[in-house]
Design an enzyme around this catalytic site. Structure first.
Site, mmCIF file in Angstrom:
data_model
loop_
_atom_site.group_PDB
_atom_site.id
_atom_site.type_symbol
_atom_site.label_atom_id
_atom_site.label_comp_id
_atom_site.label_asym_id
_atom_site.label_seq_id
_atom_site.Cartn_x
_atom_site.Cartn_y
_atom_site.Cartn_z
ATOM 1 N NE ARG A 93 18.468 -15.000 34.767
ATOM 2 C CZ ARG A 93 18.074 -15.153 36.271
ATOM 3 N NH1 ARG A 93 17.323 -14.421 37.207
ATOM 4 N NH2 ARG A 93 17.280 -16.411 36.583
ATOM 5 N N GLY A 94 19.743 -9.871 37.304
ATOM 6 C CA GLY A 94 19.004 -9.943 38.396
ATOM 7 C C GLY A 94 18.165 -10.276 38.147
ATOM 8 N N GLY A 95 17.149 -10.837 39.413
ATOM 9 C CA GLY A 95 15.967 -11.733 39.547
ATOM 10 C C GLY A 95 16.750 -12.800 40.557
ATOM 11 C CD GLU A 96 16.085 -14.780 44.241
ATOM 12 O OE1 GLU A 96 16.467 -15.523 44.536
ATOM 13 O OE2 GLU A 96 15.889 -13.575 45.740
ATOM 14 C CB VAL A 97 15.696 -19.866 40.871
ATOM 15 C CG1 VAL A 97 14.286 -19.749 41.314
ATOM 16 C CG2 VAL A 97 16.238 -20.980 40.316
ATOM 17 C CB ALA A 133 10.697 -15.298 34.119
ATOM 18 C CG HIS A 157 16.298 -19.950 30.965
ATOM 19 N ND1 HIS A 157 14.607 -19.554 30.354
ATOM 20 C CD2 HIS A 157 17.190 -19.444 31.142
ATOM 21 C CE1 HIS A 157 15.026 -18.153 30.493
ATOM 22 N NE2 HIS A 157 16.456 -18.592 31.567
ATOM 23 C CB ALA A 172 11.950 -16.697 29.274
ATOM 24 C CB CYS A 190 10.638 -15.160 39.488
ATOM 25 S SG CYS A 190 10.593 -14.921 38.267
#
Length: 189
Positions: free
Chosen positions: A30-34, A97, A37, A112, A128
């Site tokens: 996926r895109g995005g940062e850390v 997110a 979950h 999420a 993020c």
């Protein structure tokens, strides 16, 4: 709990030793940062053929955010978009997110929503990759019980998803190798 990093994420946003983490950490497509979950969070990873809707990734992200915004309204919470960052925000804190991957217009990953998850898990990362902004949950905003409320919020989220995408959701089916062999045998006969 599990920490996930998007395909182009910066490990500088992880505040612990990745070689000896307390919880699993995985790179994803996926895109995005850390992000994190954990139990108490609703994660929806829809698989949608965008050619049946609109071949526009910004449109799709907007729709996912709108599903969350409409769900939050049911609880008297005003969620909003941020001009710079994806996701849904309540005040200056992120409550949901959004991170996707799309291949040949088929979607993967998704959103999420923090409902009653342990927000302290986010203290070990820069969620993020956004400095100076925190995270929140419905529980931190409202007086929620735990599991009963989680199930109710999930029902609302799925209802708004179906409304937004004009679809009927199908329950996921877990299969085993035995199921696959039986299905193949039925097709042959």
């Amino acid at each position: 709990p599990v920490y996930t990093l998007g395909r182009g994420s910066d490990v500088g946003h992880v505040g612990f030793d990745m070689d000896d983490p307390d919880y699993p950490i995985h790179r994803t497509e996926r895109g995005g940062e850390v992000t994190c979950h954990a139990p108490g969070q609703i994660v929806i990873y829809p698989i949608i053929n965008l050619t049946r809707y609109k071949k526009d990734l910004h449109w799709y992200l907007f729709q996912l955010e709108e599903v969350v915004i409409e769900t939050l309204k049911q609880y008297g919470v005003t969620g909003r978009r941020d001009e710079e960052h994806t996701g849904v925000w309540v005040g200056s804190e992120k409550i949901a997110a959004v991170g996707i991957n799309v291949t040949r217009w088929w979607t993967m990953h998704g959103l999420a929503l923090n409902v009653c998850n342990d927000l302290q898990l986010f203290d070990r990362i820069t969620p993020c990759g956004i400095e100076g902004r925190g995270v929140c949950s419905l529980q931190s905003i409202l007086d929620l019980r735990t599991d009963a409320d989680l199930a109710e919020v999930e029902g609302q989220l799925l209802h708004h998803f179906q409304d937004m995408f004009h679809c009927t959701l199908l329950a996921a089916r877990t299969t085993t190798a035995d199921d696959d062999r039986r299905d193949e045998a039925e097709r042959i006969h």
